[in-house]
Design a protein around this motif. Structure first.
Motif, PDB file in Angstrom:
ATOM      1  N   ASN A   1       0.864  -1.180   0.000  1.00  0.00           N
ATOM      2  CA  ASN A   1       0.000   0.000   0.000  1.00  0.00           C
ATOM      3  C   ASN A   1       0.903   1.232   0.000  1.00  0.00           C
ATOM      4  N   PRO A   2       0.904   2.016  -1.077  1.00  0.00           N
ATOM      5  CA  PRO A   2       1.828   3.157  -1.152  1.00  0.00           C
ATOM      6  C   PRO A   2       1.577   4.203  -0.072  1.00  0.00           C
ATOM      7  N   TYR A   3       0.350   4.294   0.406  1.00  0.00           N
ATOM      8  CA  TYR A   3       0.038   5.294   1.433  1.00  0.00           C
ATOM      9  C   TYR A   3       0.614   4.882   2.788  1.00  0.00           C
ATOM     10  N   GLU A   4       0.578   3.571   3.078  1.00  0.00           N
ATOM     11  CA  GLU A   4       1.200   3.092   4.312  1.00  0.00           C
ATOM     12  C   GLU A   4       2.705   3.343   4.280  1.00  0.00           C
TER      13      GLU A   4
ATOM     14  N   LYS B   1      -3.852  20.642   4.530  1.00  0.00           N
ATOM     15  CA  LYS B   1      -4.380  19.938   3.356  1.00  0.00           C
ATOM     16  C   LYS B   1      -3.471  20.144   2.153  1.00  0.00           C
ATOM     17  N   GLN B   2      -3.032  21.380   1.928  1.00  0.00           N
ATOM     18  CA  GLN B   2      -2.188  21.677   0.769  1.00  0.00           C
ATOM     19  C   GLN B   2      -0.824  21.008   0.892  1.00  0.00           C
ATOM     20  N   GLU B   3      -0.269  21.018   2.100  1.00  0.00           N
ATOM     21  CA  GLU B   3       1.032  20.380   2.313  1.00  0.00           C
ATOM     22  C   GLU B   3       0.959  18.879   2.042  1.00  0.00           C
ATOM     23  N   LEU B   4      -0.100  18.245   2.503  1.00  0.00           N
ATOM     24  CA  LEU B   4      -0.246  16.804   2.297  1.00  0.00           C
ATOM     25  C   LEU B   4      -0.481  16.493   0.821  1.00  0.00           C
ATOM     26  N   PHE B   5      -1.236  17.353   0.141  1.00  0.00           N
ATOM     27  CA  PHE B   5      -1.469  17.152  -1.283  1.00  0.00           C
ATOM     28  C   PHE B   5      -0.159  17.272  -2.064  1.00  0.00           C
ATOM     29  N   GLU B   6       0.689  18.214  -1.667  1.00  0.00           N
ATOM     30  CA  GLU B   6       1.975  18.380  -2.345  1.00  0.00           C
ATOM     31  C   GLU B   6       2.867  17.152  -2.145  1.00  0.00           C
ATOM     32  N   VAL B   7       2.821  16.565  -0.945  1.00  0.00           N
ATOM     33  CA  VAL B   7       3.589  15.346  -0.687  1.00  0.00           C
ATOM     34  C   VAL B   7       3.096  14.221  -1.600  1.00  0.00           C
ATOM     35  N   CYS B   8       1.764  14.073  -1.701  1.00  0.00           N
ATOM     36  CA  CYS B   8       1.202  13.030  -2.569  1.00  0.00           C
ATOM     37  C   CYS B   8       1.572  13.278  -4.029  1.00  0.00           C
ATOM     38  N   LYS B   9       1.610  14.540  -4.403  1.00  0.00           N
ATOM     39  CA  LYS B   9       2.000  14.886  -5.768  1.00  0.00           C
ATOM     40  C   LYS B   9       3.439  14.479  -6.051  1.00  0.00           C
ATOM     41  N   GLN B  10       4.332  14.744  -5.089  1.00  0.00           N
ATOM     42  CA  GLN B  10       5.740  14.372  -5.232  1.00  0.00           C
ATOM     43  C   GLN B  10       5.910  12.865  -5.354  1.00  0.00           C
ATOM     44  N   GLU B  11       5.036  12.115  -4.690  1.00  0.00           N
ATOM     45  CA  GLU B  11       5.139  10.659  -4.710  1.00  0.00           C
ATOM     46  C   GLU B  11       4.384  10.018  -5.875  1.00  0.00           C
ATOM     47  N   GLY B  12       3.804  10.853  -6.753  1.00  0.00           N
ATOM     48  CA  GLY B  12       3.084  10.324  -7.901  1.00  0.00           C
ATOM     49  C   GLY B  12       1.753   9.707  -7.560  1.00  0.00           C
TER      50      GLY B  12
ATOM     51  N   LEU C   1       4.240   5.620   2.578  1.00  0.00           N
ATOM     52  CA  LEU C   1       4.487   7.057   2.649  1.00  0.00           C
ATOM     53  C   LEU C   1       4.419   7.547   4.089  1.00  0.00           C
ATOM     54  N   ILE C   2       3.434   7.072   4.835  1.00  0.00           N
ATOM     55  CA  ILE C   2       3.309   7.476   6.244  1.00  0.00           C
ATOM     56  C   ILE C   2       4.537   7.051   7.037  1.00  0.00           C
ATOM     57  N   GLN C   3       5.018   5.843   6.769  1.00  0.00           N
ATOM     58  CA  GLN C   3       6.214   5.360   7.468  1.00  0.00           C
ATOM     59  C   GLN C   3       7.435   6.227   7.130  1.00  0.00           C
ATOM     60  N   LYS C   4       7.566   6.616   5.861  1.00  0.00           N
ATOM     61  CA  LYS C   4       8.673   7.488   5.465  1.00  0.00           C
ATOM     62  C   LYS C   4       8.581   8.843   6.156  1.00  0.00           C
ATOM     63  N   LEU C   5       7.400   9.408   6.152  1.00  0.00           N
ATOM     64  CA  LEU C   5       7.222  10.715   6.769  1.00  0.00           C
ATOM     65  C   LEU C   5       7.476  10.658   8.268  1.00  0.00           C
ATOM     66  N   HIS C   6       7.022   9.577   8.888  1.00  0.00           N
ATOM     67  CA  HIS C   6       7.237   9.421  10.328  1.00  0.00           C
ATOM     68  C   HIS C   6       8.728   9.314  10.629  1.00  0.00           C
ATOM     69  N   ALA C   7       9.466   8.592   9.776  1.00  0.00           N
ATOM     70  CA  ALA C   7      10.910   8.456   9.968  1.00  0.00           C
ATOM     71  C   ALA C   7      11.620   9.799   9.813  1.00  0.00           C
ATOM     72  N   GLU C   8      11.033  10.681   9.005  1.00  0.00           N
ATOM     73  CA  GLU C   8      11.594  12.022   8.813  1.00  0.00           C
ATOM     74  C   GLU C   8      11.174  12.994   9.904  1.00  0.00           C
TER      75      GLU C   8
END
Length: 485
Positions: free
Chosen positions: A194-197, A213-224, A199-206
């Protein structure tokens, strides 16, 4: 979880949220709790998933710390302690327990929970002290160190027990519906990961666990993870020469013509010309748009010259159905003309002609079009300083007067464009038609695009762009000459 358009921030593993730190939502505006009629501004979630149903919710379990695997705090105590820590926000927060375990069928808890997981306080607080629910009430009050039922009510009122929650397969189905509505790519049923799981793990590690909302959308955009726009019967296009307000234009349309590299604010960068670089880009973009053979919806975040030129290239003779997403004080509004409602018998413009005394045989005309603001004085000054080929200035002002709200909608904008072109043609003499129209405008982008669509019948036109960055009088710069040779 409601009100996704009003969420200010989403957090996970949030510090200072006690045992309700899995997910925290902070809202821009107060939300209505339909169970109690009270308002709240934040939601705290404790989320637990289990592989079996070895336990179940009961009245005793809510006061038992071991039920949630804790040595010192029960579920009720967690709510109580978190409320205390919130200070001024203790009365405008809801606390959700989301769990796959169900309710103990041999316990009274099923009698005091409604379908939303809210404790029905009347059923708990009204029975006498010797009744079974009265004993539950007394046990909870003693467990929390409270003296009155009113104090117990304050702790229990914001608690929501979401029991018997679905397993992972059903969650994915529900989540996919939410992802699609948010413009994100759904979870694939053919993949194990699951790419969202991830992504959350990566963000948590960071160390990143709070997002707007906009910040999270930009992260999703960066991850395709942002889905392409859905296919519709409309071909939506955007033209951009300004950054502000157009950062996410690609997510709103099917195709974008981005001309940012050609401009430094409102001026062309060195080496770039209107005829050699800008017009060919607009012409090719218009041709590819017309080739779709669909109704066209245009988003404009650009100079007015570009809006006019795009309209000029989207000639009505091609039969294109064109509407414009116009920026207004109330946000973006679709201005879609209705040709059945055009008012040909109602005056749209006021007209004044100012003849310029000249010894030469001038044949040009300056056309000063005032829709959002009055441009005549600036045009008059510019003409006197720079255009000795102009014989007269035609001053055209929208009725009753130029304002930022003078154009009502797309039908009005098209009506204005058509009446402007026909009015200019009526006021040109044979000798005027041998010259050039020098066009100066202050108008909404939609009206300017429609003017461009109908302007070919006027012959030679030279259009000017106003420099809003300064306060100098007559701060115009020449742009394009039509038709392009």
């Amino acid at each position: 979880m409601d009100g996704s358009n009003t969420i200010e921030k989403i957090c996970w593993e949030m510090d200072g949220a006690g045992g309700f730190d899995d997910i925290v939502l902070l809202f821009i505006q107060p939300q209505l709790d339909k169970s109690t009629g009270n308002n709240y501004t934040r939601e705290y979630y404790q989320i637990k998933f289990h592989v079996n149903h070895s336990k179940a919710f009961s009245c005793d379990a809510l006061a038992d710390s071991s039920f949630i695997g804790n040595k010192s705090e029960s579920l009720l105590q967690r709510v109580q302690n978190l409320r205390k820590s919130l200070g001024n926000h203790k009365d405008d927060a809801l606390f959700f327990v989301v769990n796959t375990w169900g309710l103990d069928s041999n316990d009274r808890i099923g009698e005091i929970l409604d379908s939303d997981g809210t404790i029905i306080l009347d059923k708990l607080l009204n029975p006498g002290p010797k009744s079974k629910l009265g004993k539950v009430r007394e046990k909870w009050r003693t467990h929390l160190g409270l003296k009155t039922d009113e104090e117990l009510k304050e702790v229990l009122s914001p608690l929501r027990i979401v029991h018997s929650y679905s397993g992972f397969n059903s969650i994915d189905d529900t989540l996919n519906d939410r992802l699609r509505s948010a413009g994100l790519i759904p979870i694939s049923a053919q993949e194990r990961t699951n790419p969202y799981e991830q992504l959350i793990q990566k963000l948590h590690a960071e160390g990143k666990n709070e997002f707007t909302k906009q910040e999270l959308f930009e992260v999703c955009k960066q991850e395709g993870l942002v889905a392409p726009p859905p296919s519709t019967g409309i071909h939506a296009v955007g033209i951009r020469s300004f950054v502000k307000g157009a950062e996410n234009l690609e997510e709103e349309v099917d195709d974008v013509l981005c001309l940012l590299e050609h401009f430094d604010n409102r001026r062309l960068v060195d080496g770039v010309t209107w005829e050699g670089h800008i017009y060919p880009c607009l012409c090719d973009f218009a041709d590819s748009t017309l080739a779709q053979q669909k109704p066209i919806q245009v988003h404009i975040d650009s100079h007015l010259v570009l809006a006019f030129t795009l309209g000029y290239c989207l000639d009505p003779k091609y039969g294109a159905d064109v509407s414009v997403v116009q920026k207004t004080r109330n946000g973006k509004i679709l201005w879609q003309p209705n040709t059945d409602e055009l008012e040909y018998d109602k005056p749209q413009w006021s007209w004044n002609e100012h003849v310029i005394e000249s010894e030469n045989l001038a044949t040009d005309i300056a056309l000063a079009v005032s829709v959002t603001q009055d441009v005549f004085q600036d045009v008059e000054y510019y003409v006197s300083e720079n255009l000795n080929s102009v014989r007269k200035i035609i001053e055209v002002s929208i009725l009753p007067e130029p304002t930022n709200t003078s154009v009502k909608d797309g039908t009005h904008a098209l009506n204005l464009a058509q009446r402007l072109i026909s009015g200019v043609k009526k006021r040109r003499t044979i000798s005027d038609r041998r010259g050039t129209i020098h066009l100066f405008m202050a108008a909404p982008a939609a009206a300017v695009l429609f003017m461009g669509q109908h302007a070919k019948t006027l012959g030679r036109i030279k259009i000017y762009e106003y420099d809003f960055s300064g306060s100098e009088p007559g701060a115009y710069t020449p742009a394009l000459n039509f038709p392009i040779s």
